[in-house]
Design a protein around this motif. Structure first.
Motif, short mmCIF file in Angstrom:
data_model
loop_
_atom_site.label_atom_id
_atom_site.label_comp_id
_atom_site.label_asym_id
_atom_site.label_seq_id
_atom_site.Cartn_x
_atom_site.Cartn_y
_atom_site.Cartn_z
N ALA A 89 40.32 49.85 35.32
CA ALA A 89 40.68 48.51 35.82
C ALA A 89 40.28 47.43 34.83
O ALA A 89 40.93 46.38 34.75
CB ALA A 89 40.01 48.26 37.17
N LEU A 90 39.22 47.66 34.06
CA LEU A 90 38.73 46.61 33.16
C LEU A 90 39.78 46.17 32.13
O LEU A 90 40.12 44.97 32.08
CB LEU A 90 37.45 47.06 32.46
CG LEU A 90 36.19 47.11 33.34
CD1 LEU A 90 35.03 47.75 32.60
CD2 LEU A 90 35.81 45.71 33.81
N ALA A 111 44.21 42.53 30.55
CA ALA A 111 45.59 42.37 30.11
C ALA A 111 46.38 41.48 31.07
O ALA A 111 47.08 40.55 30.65
CB ALA A 111 46.26 43.74 29.98
N ILE A 112 46.27 41.76 32.37
CA ILE A 112 47.05 40.99 33.35
C ILE A 112 46.65 39.52 33.34
O ILE A 112 47.49 38.62 33.21
CB ILE A 112 46.87 41.58 34.77
CG1 ILE A 112 47.38 43.01 34.83
CG2 ILE A 112 47.57 40.71 35.80
CD1 ILE A 112 48.87 43.14 34.77
N ALA A 113 45.35 39.28 33.43
CA ALA A 113 44.88 37.89 33.44
C ALA A 113 45.27 37.21 32.12
O ALA A 113 45.68 36.05 32.11
CB ALA A 113 43.38 37.83 33.66
N GLY A 114 45.15 37.96 31.02
CA GLY A 114 45.51 37.39 29.72
C GLY A 114 46.98 37.03 29.66
O GLY A 114 47.35 35.94 29.19
N TYR A 138 41.39 41.23 41.90
CA TYR A 138 42.46 41.94 42.60
C TYR A 138 42.98 43.12 41.76
O TYR A 138 43.46 44.12 42.31
CB TYR A 138 43.61 41.00 42.96
CG TYR A 138 43.40 40.29 44.28
CD1 TYR A 138 43.42 40.99 45.48
CD2 TYR A 138 43.17 38.92 44.33
CE1 TYR A 138 43.22 40.36 46.69
CE2 TYR A 138 42.97 38.27 45.53
CZ TYR A 138 42.99 38.99 46.71
OH TYR A 138 42.79 38.36 47.91
N CYS A 139 42.89 42.99 40.43
CA CYS A 139 43.29 44.11 39.57
C CYS A 139 42.39 45.32 39.84
O CYS A 139 42.88 46.46 39.89
CB CYS A 139 43.20 43.72 38.10
SG CYS A 139 44.54 42.66 37.58
N ALA A 140 41.09 45.08 40.00
CA ALA A 140 40.18 46.18 40.32
C ALA A 140 40.62 46.85 41.61
O ALA A 140 40.62 48.08 41.73
CB ALA A 140 38.75 45.65 40.44
N TYR A 141 40.99 46.02 42.57
CA TYR A 141 41.44 46.55 43.86
C TYR A 141 42.73 47.36 43.70
O TYR A 141 42.85 48.48 44.22
CB TYR A 141 41.65 45.37 44.82
CG TYR A 141 42.43 45.69 46.07
CD1 TYR A 141 41.86 46.44 47.10
CD2 TYR A 141 43.73 45.21 46.24
CE1 TYR A 141 42.57 46.73 48.25
CE2 TYR A 141 44.45 45.49 47.39
CZ TYR A 141 43.86 46.25 48.39
OH TYR A 141 44.57 46.53 49.53
N LEU A 142 43.67 46.81 42.93
CA LEU A 142 44.94 47.50 42.73
C LEU A 142 44.75 48.83 42.02
O LEU A 142 45.35 49.84 42.40
CB LEU A 142 45.88 46.61 41.91
CG LEU A 142 46.64 45.55 42.68
CD1 LEU A 142 47.52 44.77 41.73
CD2 LEU A 142 47.48 46.20 43.78
N ALA A 143 43.88 48.82 41.00
CA ALA A 143 43.65 50.05 40.25
C ALA A 143 43.13 51.14 41.18
O ALA A 143 43.60 52.29 41.15
CB ALA A 143 42.64 49.79 39.13
N LEU A 181 38.28 39.79 33.19
CA LEU A 181 37.24 40.80 33.04
C LEU A 181 36.05 40.48 33.94
O LEU A 181 35.51 41.35 34.64
CB LEU A 181 36.80 40.82 31.57
CG LEU A 181 36.31 42.11 30.96
CD1 LEU A 181 37.34 43.20 31.12
CD2 LEU A 181 36.01 41.88 29.48
N ALA A 182 35.67 39.20 33.91
CA ALA A 182 34.56 38.77 34.77
C ALA A 182 34.89 39.04 36.23
O ALA A 182 34.05 39.52 37.00
CB ALA A 182 34.28 37.28 34.56
N GLY A 183 36.14 38.75 36.61
CA GLY A 183 36.55 38.97 38.00
C GLY A 183 36.46 40.43 38.37
O GLY A 183 36.02 40.80 39.46
#
Lengths: 441, 380, 295
Positions: C69-70, C75-78, C48-53, C208-210
């Motif tokens: 996004a990477l 960072a967000i998932a972490g 979803y971060c990739a989508y948001l970016a 990152l994988a996501g």
């Protein structure tokens, strides 16, 4: 660590004398159980009195509203698709209520979540029929959920309207099917591909009933009309690694992929197909489970040029559709996001109208009377005119082959001349004999 | 746990004490039994049917409790055994329904004859025992292999979870034999009685209550017999039990088998009352939810398993009816809350309250778990 | 021949994704004996971060939105992972089975939250033009740029993780805690801090994988559930807490899946891979690389 006194205690106990066990538990349990019993019954306004209920009748029409059930997955994997259909049901109900309701009464929707879980569907169906006493239920998407609730509706003599294209070979006396059966989607699309000179079919599907049955039909049809099945591959539901399957496709000499994948798998399949360097112009694909919303979720850039087969697209040019599309988009925008219309959305919308018309015609919500009134009903649907078959509970529909555009909408590139009569058991096809025999006499 | 408190208590006279010791543990079983036998009088058809479904899960929960609460093995794959029991029953019902013809799904999956391994399920005398013994034997074999290689704790949980995933994929894939995703459904009669009839459902309900009561009695007896202490000892320190000469592998596999057999019974009772058994019943999600039943009720207490099963299932039903969009939040919170705030479960917390002591906020950490834990490595 | 090369490549590609997901699981499993059932949702958050970016930067930024996004996803998932560790997992130390249940609850909540925020339908991310297409090595052997990119990214990520563990002070503390928590603590290592950071690192890698998966698969609330069980198998097969073992296991599971699926079908391949893993564990119960001082 190993000198834990507790362990020593237990070991001593094991090898020593048995102890008198302390209770208190007994006391503890009593109020808890009582509260459960109360809770289980408590939320039932109809608790013990309904012991006689559950059978047919004009349920739901008491007071000045008529209760109608809506049973779709609002959570779980199927929520992706079914939420859109639920909105179509609600919109049709709102429209009907705005124009005065049915038999002078407003429709009161009762929404239940099937949670993408078949036993839950059966439970909620029972609840809608027996506890809420709805006059009719609109619902289900997957064949599995429909098969799960079918005995519930049949044994309770209650009505279900099912809005999605499916694998046919069914005709329950208590279900009306407003989506396409196989001869209104799959069979014509195969004919179309054969006309285009495609002979070698690679069948790809998710591993469940619809793809397997669809492919069985396609194989029979191809055998009778000179086509050939190169391979037949199934992947588990929710599978997202398609590199291997695509390698198989590449090493075959197929000239068309017939795709019955479902849901998330489609996204992975088409993205990875493109990454492998296969474009729509190189290899034709025909999909039967990808409508506007799914195409948008995969991405117009990925889906551009791929073929689909349905009865309705958002771009269909009818006066009814010109009103339907903006109405639906406005309706969905209220609850968040503007959605495209699609075939199942339209079929769900039709189903509510057809039921309302039948009730008006019958003058009652009584199930048997409504069933009688349904036969032969005609409705000017967004997809064009549809007509309820006199006996088999399906409706006639126009079949359209579409090509996906870059904006993820779908253009019609071919259509049948008019609505196609439903034939769930493929009795009118010479190669369909083996399917016709499945019809219960 | 409960027993440790009795040490602090003044002892009653031996004879009276013995009598109380026999009767007291049976009291909750009797009370639950009576309430459940009377419940239909206060419930609508639909709710009674729902309660019957919950009771099936309660039978299964007792089995999970024997494994998890007493022996310390958390199976995340009990859906498998429940499903196998359910399928055995479903196969019988399907063949009874087909009445000599080919069951509908085999027809549309391209079979022309009933496969050989379906044949025996025509007979209830085969299908019913198979629903119980089948899962039992299979679980024993799986358990023996797994426990023999000393797989335990979280590893065991993951392996059982993978088993649930794999078996449900397998069942979906073998559509011509299992009905695929749809599973087995559309049954009409049981021993010739219509399943839609109120009376049939009543009989099934009371049968379920009876089986549940018997299960509770059996579990109460088992856990109070010397074997029960052995199970708890295995939970708390498996190696020491092994060193003291017990065949831990065999005992664990045995408990696993008993637990699976109970799940099989639950599955077999569930099918005619709910009307469907499908791979969705045996996958990862239902399997984890089964564990929640015990966690909420209170592991290590038979009554807790039953109360938890009924309460959680009821909450699931009610929440999803009333808050279809948000009920998963509640359900998720239930998992977290049950573990974080009330690790002893409803019954455990209640008992602690009665004892006027704070509930054990932390589940006692077992040395066996500690050994897996790298922090314990220093002591080895 | 081509086809075998292709399958080898596909196996490595699948294995690299599994590795990136599994490495975080292996950390939390090895370090804290915690099974994080919500790990799959970290993948989802990354996607979803990739989508948001992409949504925030607009369509003009397609070329580099994904690259930005990477780190964002990491960072967000972490951060969410660290939050989870501090608020929940820390309180359940020494109760691995309870942690498992509680994190399952977290995963339900996160999935439903994704549904509430982004809607139930999938969202989409446009693949940057420079990642479209692939290198056609021979007639039927193509290496898609995206797959190459993912393999490369995983290699870099694993290298960085390795450098972190071996070359930095924080990494040394992590290894010390993994090997012997009490002594590490006695020597002044703040083990709770190490736990939090390591958990965050593992979650970040899953994010990152996501983010990478967003390019080749669906982005929806249930994305995490598709990879999680395979990743668990990888962790068990590799040996708990073993980075090298996990890497070997990931490639082995990925390769076995690809080869078996090519010969048979996807469903049967999955079943067989599971049977093989169980058979292997009969032979080596502690996994490919056993933990030091294991029984």
């Amino acid at each position: 660590m190993t000198n834990d006194p507790r362990t020593n205690y237990w070991l001593r106990k094991r090898f020593g004398r048995r102890t008198i066990v302390k209770a208190g538990a007994a006391l503890a349990v009593t109020p808890a159980i009582a509260s459960i019993a109360a809770a289980c019954g408590g939320d039932d306004d109809d608790a013990p009195a309904t012991a006689t209920g559950g059978s047919s009748g004009s349920g739901g029409s008491s007071g000045d509203t008529i209760k109608v059930g809506i049973l779709h997955s609002l959570s779980g994997t199927m929520a992706v698709s079914e939420v859109a259909v639920k909105d179509a049901d609600l919109m049709a109900i709102e429209e009907i209520n705005a124009s005065g309701g049915v038999l002078g009464k407003k429709l009161e929707p009762k929404v239940e979540d099937g949670a993408s879980d078949w036993p839950t569907f059966a439970e909620k169906a029972k609840k809608l029929i027996q506890s809420d006493k709805v006059a009719v239920t609109f619902g289900c998407w997957t064949s599995a959920s429909r098969k799960a609730v079918l005995p519930v509706f049949e044994s309770n003599k209650a009505l279900l309207y099912y809005p999605v294209q499916y694998e046919g070979l069914e005709s329950s006396p208590y279900i009306f099917y407003t989506g396409a059966t196989t001869n209104q989607q799959i069979v014509p699309s195969v004919e179309y591909l054969l006309e285009q000179g495609k002979k070698n079919f690679f069948l790809v599907g998710s591993d469940y009933v619809f793809p397997r049955t669809a492919n069985k039909i396609i194989k029979a049809q191809l055998a009778a009309s000179g086509g050939k099945v190169i391979a037949e591959e199934y992947t588990p539901l929710g599978h997202t690694e398609y590199a291997t399957l695509i390698a198989k496709i590449k090493s075959s000499n197929a000239d068309v992929i017939y795709n019955t994948l479902n849901g998330d798998s489609n996204v992975a399949f088409f993205k990875q197909l493109r990454d492998a360097g296969i474009k729509a112009s190189d290899l034709t694909t025909m999909s039967v489970s990808i409508a506007e919303e799914e195409a948008a979720a995969i991405g117009g850039d990925v889906m551009e040029g791929h073929l689909v087969a349905w009865n309705y697209y958002q771009t269909v040019d009818t006066p009814e559709n010109k009103k339907f599309v903006p109405a639906y988009q406005a309706f969905t925008e209220k609850s968040g996001k503007k959605r495209p219309t699609s075939d199942p959305v339209e079929a769900a919308y039709i189903s509510v109208y057809l039921w309302a018309m039948a009730v008006k015609k019958a003058g009652t919500t009584d199930v048997e009377k409504v069933k009688e009134a349904m036969a032969g009903l005609e409705f000017a649907a967004p997809e064009g005119p549809v007509k309820v078959h006199p006996t088999n509970h399906h409706i006639s529909k126009t079949v359209r082959i579409g090509k996906i555009r870059r904006d993820a909408l779908i253009d019609e590139i071919w259509a049948t001349k008019g609505p196609v009569e439903p034939d769930p058991y493929l009795e009118t096809y010479p190669w369909g004999k083996e399917f016709a025999k499945e019809k219960k006499s | 746990m409960a027993a440790s408190a009795s040490l602090a208590r003044p002892r009653t006279r031996p004879a009276l004490g013995a009598a109380v010791g026999v009767i007291r543990p049976l009291l909750p079983v009797v009370i639950i039994g009576i309430i459940l036998f009377l419940a239909p009088a206060f419930l609508s058809d639909f709710r009674q049917n729902l309660l019957a479904k919950f009771l099936c899960l309660a039978i299964l929960a007792v089995g999970i409790d024997l494994m998890w609460g007493y022996t310390g093995m958390l199976s995340l794959g009990h859906g498998v055994w429940f499903g196998l029991g359910g399928y055995a029953m479903g196969m019988y019902l399907k063949l009874e329904d087909a009445d000599g013809r080919l069951p509908d799904f085999m027809n549309w999956s391209g079979l022309i004859a009933v496969p050989w391994f379906w044949k025996p399920f025509e007979h209830p005398w085969f299908a019913l025992p198979a629903a119980v013994i089948g899962p039992g034997i299979l679980a024993f074999l799986v358990g023996y292999l797994v426990f023999r290689s000393r797989v335990k704790g979280a590893y065991f949980s993951i392996i059982t979870q993978a088993l649930a995933l794999i078996l449900s994929i397998f069942f979906v894939g073998q559509q011509q034999y299992t009905g695929g995703t749809n599973g087995l459904t559309n049954f009409s009669t049981l021993f010739g009685f219509s399943l839609a009839d109120r009376s049939t459902q009543d009989v099934l309900y009371f049968l379920t209550v009876a089986v549940l009561v018997l299960t509770m009695l059996f579990a109460t007896w088992l856990t109070r017999a010397p074997l029960g202490s052995l199970l708890v000892a295995i939970r708390d320190d498996e190696d020491r039990v092994r060193f003291s000469g017990h065949n831990v592998t065999l005992v664990k596999a045995g408990v696993f088998a008993v637990s699976a057999a109970l799940a099989g019974i639950a599955g077999a009772l569930y099918v005619p009352q709910v009307g469907i058994i499908s791979p969705a019943n045996m996958g990862i999600v239902p399997s984890i939810e089964f564990v929640l039943l015990v966690a909420v009720g209170g592991r290590g207490t038979i009554t807790g398993a039953v109360i938890g099963a009924i309460l959680v299932s009821w909450a699931r039903s009610t929440l999803s009816e009333n808050y279809p969009d948000t009920w998963l939040y509640f359900f998720g919170a239930l998992f977290i809350g049950a573990v974080l705030l009330f690790p002893a479960g409803i019954v455990g917390t209640w008992r602690a309250l009665l004892r006027r002591r704070p509930a054990p906020l932390r589940w006692p950490r077992s040395p066996a778990a500690a050994r897996l834990d790298p922090r314990g490595a220093a002591h080895e | 021949m081509d086809i075998w090369l292709q399958q080898l490549f596909n196996g490595i590609s699948l294995g690299s994704i599994l590795l990136l997901v599994a490495i975080g699981l292996a950390f939390s499993f090895g370090l804290m004996n915690v099974i994080n059932m919500a790990h799959g949702e970290m993948i989802m958050i990354g996607a979803y971060c990739a989508y948001l970016a992409e949504r925030t930067l607009g369509s003009g930024a397609i070329d580099y939105a994904f690259l930005l996004a990477l780190p964002f996803a990491f960072a967000i998932a972490g951060l969410i992972g660290m939050g989870l560790e501090v608020t929940l997992i820390r309180r359940l130390y020494g109760r691995p089975l309870d942690t498992l249940l509680a994190t399952w609850g977290v995963s339900l909540v996160l999935q439903q939250a994704a549904r509430s925020i982004f809607g139930a339908p999938n969202v989409q991310v446009t693949t940057p033009p420079w990642l479209q297409g692939g290198i056609a090595v021979t007639g039927s052997f193509t290496m898609p740029y995206i797959r190459l990119f993912i393999i490369g990214m995983v290699l870099v990520a694993i290298l960085l993780v390795w450098l972190y563990l071996v070359r930095t002070a924080a990494g040394r503390r992590t290894r010390a805690t993994m090997q012997n928590r009490e002594i590490a603590a006695a020597l002044g290592v703040r083990t709770p801090r190490v736990d939090m950071l390591t958990f965050g690192l593992g979650s970040g890698l899953a994010g990152l994988a996501g983010c990478a998966l967003a390019l080749i698969g669906p982005i929806g609330p249930s994305l995490g559930t598709y990879y999680i069980v395979d990743s668990f198998l990888v962790v068990i097969l590799g040996g708990i807490g073993q980075v090298v073992g996990t890497a070997i296991a990931a490639v082995a599971v990925g390769g076995a899946n690809a080869l078996l699926e090519f010969q048979l079908s996807a469903s049967v391949a999955k079943v067989l891979v599971f049977v093989l893993v169980i058979a292997f564990l009969q032979w080596r119960p502690a996994g490919i690389i056993a933990r030091r001082a294991a029984r």
